[in-house]
Scaffold this motif. Structure first.
Motif, PDB file in Angstrom:
ATOM      1  N   UNK A   1      53.629  32.352  57.553  1.00 31.37           N
ATOM      2  CA  UNK A   1      52.955  33.647  57.593  1.00 31.37           C
ATOM      3  C   UNK A   1      53.655  34.607  56.634  1.00 31.37           C
ATOM      4  N   UNK A   2      52.876  35.571  56.141  1.00 36.80           N
ATOM      5  CA  UNK A   2      53.346  36.471  55.092  1.00 36.80           C
ATOM      6  C   UNK A   2      53.013  37.912  55.462  1.00 36.80           C
ATOM      7  N   UNK A   3      53.983  38.817  55.213  1.00 42.62           N
ATOM      8  CA  UNK A   3      53.815  40.224  55.569  1.00 42.62           C
ATOM      9  C   UNK A   3      54.188  41.124  54.395  1.00 42.62           C
TER      10      UNK A   3
ATOM     11  N   UNK B   1      51.496  45.979  36.755  1.00 47.20           N
ATOM     12  CA  UNK B   1      51.598  47.146  37.649  1.00 47.20           C
ATOM     13  C   UNK B   1      51.318  46.818  39.114  1.00 47.20           C
ATOM     14  N   UNK B   2      50.451  45.817  39.367  1.00 42.03           N
ATOM     15  CA  UNK B   2      50.140  45.492  40.767  1.00 42.03           C
ATOM     16  C   UNK B   2      51.339  44.920  41.521  1.00 42.03           C
ATOM     17  N   UNK B   3      52.354  44.466  40.779  1.00 50.12           N
ATOM     18  CA  UNK B   3      53.523  43.850  41.416  1.00 50.12           C
ATOM     19  C   UNK B   3      54.714  44.797  41.533  1.00 50.12           C
TER      20      UNK B   3
ATOM     21  N   UNK C   1      45.189  36.908  52.635  1.00 47.86           N
ATOM     22  CA  UNK C   1      44.634  37.846  51.671  1.00 47.86           C
ATOM     23  C   UNK C   1      44.902  37.357  50.244  1.00 47.86           C
ATOM     24  N   UNK C   2      43.861  37.002  49.476  1.00 42.71           N
ATOM     25  CA  UNK C   2      44.083  36.492  48.111  1.00 42.71           C
ATOM     26  C   UNK C   2      44.739  37.515  47.191  1.00 42.71           C
ATOM     27  N   UNK C   3      44.706  38.796  47.560  1.00 44.34           N
ATOM     28  CA  UNK C   3      45.357  39.827  46.746  1.00 44.34           C
ATOM     29  C   UNK C   3      46.877  39.669  46.756  1.00 44.34           C
ATOM     30  N   UNK C   4      47.423  38.881  47.694  1.00 45.16           N
ATOM     31  CA  UNK C   4      48.861  38.680  47.770  1.00 45.16           C
ATOM     32  C   UNK C   4      49.250  37.237  47.455  1.00 45.16           C
ATOM     33  N   UNK C   5      48.309  36.487  46.890  1.00 44.78           N
ATOM     34  CA  UNK C   5      48.617  35.157  46.378  1.00 44.78           C
ATOM     35  C   UNK C   5      49.385  35.309  45.069  1.00 44.78           C
ATOM     36  N   UNK C   6      50.506  34.589  44.925  1.00 45.16           N
ATOM     37  CA  UNK C   6      51.292  34.731  43.705  1.00 45.16           C
ATOM     38  C   UNK C   6      50.497  34.312  42.474  1.00 45.16           C
ATOM     39  N   UNK C   7      49.618  33.332  42.629  1.00 48.33           N
ATOM     40  CA  UNK C   7      48.777  32.906  41.514  1.00 48.33           C
ATOM     41  C   UNK C   7      47.947  34.085  41.001  1.00 48.33           C
TER      42      UNK C   7
ATOM     43  N   UNK D   1      48.306  29.575  56.765  1.00 45.61           N
ATOM     44  CA  UNK D   1      49.404  29.071  55.956  1.00 45.61           C
ATOM     45  C   UNK D   1      49.349  29.685  54.576  1.00 45.61           C
ATOM     46  N   UNK D   2      50.519  29.816  53.954  1.00 44.94           N
ATOM     47  CA  UNK D   2      50.588  30.331  52.602  1.00 44.94           C
ATOM     48  C   UNK D   2      51.748  29.691  51.889  1.00 44.94           C
ATOM     49  N   UNK D   3      51.978  30.127  50.676  1.00 47.64           N
ATOM     50  CA  UNK D   3      53.112  29.599  49.916  1.00 47.64           C
ATOM     51  C   UNK D   3      53.224  30.376  48.632  1.00 47.64           C
ATOM     52  N   UNK D   4      54.067  29.908  47.709  1.00 47.14           N
ATOM     53  CA  UNK D   4      54.199  30.538  46.402  1.00 47.14           C
ATOM     54  C   UNK D   4      53.029  30.102  45.560  1.00 47.14           C
ATOM     55  N   UNK D   5      51.844  30.676  45.814  1.00 49.66           N
ATOM     56  CA  UNK D   5      50.663  30.233  45.096  1.00 49.66           C
ATOM     57  C   UNK D   5      49.830  31.426  44.654  1.00 49.66           C
TER      58      UNK D   5
END
Length: 422
Positions: free
Chosen positions: A224-226, A336-338, A372-378, A418-422
């Protein structure tokens, strides 16, 4: 056998990762290495001697029976010497040390007769008790996908692998039988999905060491990601390990695949990982992680996808409430988003308010963003604005499950997947 790692006594733990073709051994080694490095351990990875020699042009089909025996005998000598080199380094290290052997001494028995093995033992003054039982603390056999996960069996990710399903099953059985007799022998089968299989393997190592990982490695745990808005001074944190992490996405052959490079280290010392992430049957995501050399890393950078920025992070790893966390702090240069972005991740079986109680009280957690795809690293790494980009990807976005929570508003919402560095 439990060897509890504490501040008063250094621990040296030697394991063998073995198994049949396409069992997850390579990815497992990388994940296991990262897990223990995050705990502050020194990890040595002993390369598979057979792959080194076979990669040099040796073909069994070209060898006579006498030559094949000679090769296996020299291979075993090579295995012992290479392992001894790493073990001696580990013995001198002041940190707790984990030595991961990519296969070990007994794997040779899968390729020669019992008579030849007995002859080899006698001629070299070896015996199974010393080179098997006393040499390693734990043996883990990663069962081939050919046994119980046929649809995932592939030879695409290994240049020396060409076994059919039937041949792979036979190799898997022989590899397992080679280690029968070791007092601590765990078999990790395919009764779960691949990510859970890897976590079961890591949990087996932690159990033997007496390391309490909470529910991070439980069968039903999820990543999980916060989103975190503010963090305190370093002295407010519990004991932690900081790493510099650099990610680069590479050109992938299809939209159902993501390929990336990772450089991770501290004080100028780095480890390098190549990850191939792809969607498979039933929406399951398969990740193949491979430890690579500095030279391979530099060569592969030439294949980077120019539509993505390089991602720079500081990764802080710590324990809180018996829960293992990693906090990724995005660094300049970045889109800028990061800027100022901080994401907290953990594995857990908890949901809702119970999970909220376990989160670090010294961090300001705004909301849960796992799905949330807005927080996917990809997606975060894309150079174009999302509304102008055809590469914005929802295909790898985790499926939401009930009882996630929005900690900023206090409302219980959906979205704990589930998530990851993606």
């Amino acid at each position: 056998m439990s060897q509890v790692a504490d501040a008063d006594k250094k621990v040296l733990f030697k394991i063998v990762l073995t198994g049949g073709p396409c069992g997850g051994k390579t990815t497992g080694q990388t994940r296991l290495c990262t897990f223990f490095e995050n705990l502050g351990w020194k990890v040595y990875r002993v390369p598979e001697a057979a792959s080194i020699l076979l990669g040099g042009g040796v073909r069994f089909s070209d060898l006579s029976p006498e030559d094949a025996y000679c090769f296996q005998e020299n291979l075993l000598r090579c295995i012992i010497q290479v392992e001894n080199t790493f073990i001696q380094l580990a013995e001198k290290c002041k940190k707790n040390c984990l030595v991961i052997c990519d296969r070990g001494t007994m794997d040779a028995t899968a390729f020669i007769s019992q008579m030849e093995w007995d002859k080899m033992m006698t001629n070299n003054g070896w015996n199974p008790v010393e080179i098997r039982d006393n040499r390693y603390n734990l043996i883990i056999h990663m069962v081939s996908a050919a046994n119980g996960a046929d649809e995932f069996y592939t030879t695409a990710d290994h240049s020396c692998r060409n076994e059919s399903l039937v041949e792979a099953r036979d190799r898997d059985l022989k590899a397992a039988q080679a280690w029968i007799g070791h007092p601590y022998f765990d078999v990790i089968d395919n009764t779960s999905d691949f990510d859970t299989k890897i976590r079961r393997m890591i949990a087996a190592v932690c159990q033997k060491l007496g390391i309490d990982t909470g529910d991070r490695l439980s069968k039903n745990s999820r990543k999980v990601k916060f989103l975190v808005s503010t963090i305190p001074q370093d002295n407010v944190f519990p004991p932690f390990q900081d790493f510099d992490v650099v990610h680069d996405y590479m050109v992938a052959p299809s939209g159902k695949m993501q390929v990336r490079l990772r450089k991770r280290g501290k004080n100028g010392r780095w480890s390098y990982t190549h990850t191939n992430r792809r969607l498979e049957f039933n929406g399951q995501t398969i990740e193949v992680k491979t430890q690579i050399s500095s030279r391979d890393y530099q060569n592969m950078l030439a294949q980077c996808d120019n539509s993505h920025n390089t991602i720079y992070k500081k990764r802080r790893c710590f324990l809180w409430n018996n829960q293992y966390f990693q906090l990724d702090i995005y660094k300049e240069p970045c889109h800028p988003r990061c800027r100022g972005l901080m994401l907290l991740e953990t594995y857990t079986t908890l949901t809702g308010e119970e999970l909220a109680k376990r989160l670090p009280s010294f961090l300001r957690v705004e909301k849960e963003v796992t799905a949330d795809p807005a927080y996917s690293m990809y997606n975060l790494s894309l150079k174009d604005e999302w509304q102008n980009s055809r590469k914005f990807n929802k295909a790898f976005t985790p499926t939401s499950t009930a009882n996630g929570c929005d900690f900023f508003s206090g409302r219980v919402t959906n979205g704990l997947g589930e998530s990851g560095d993606h």
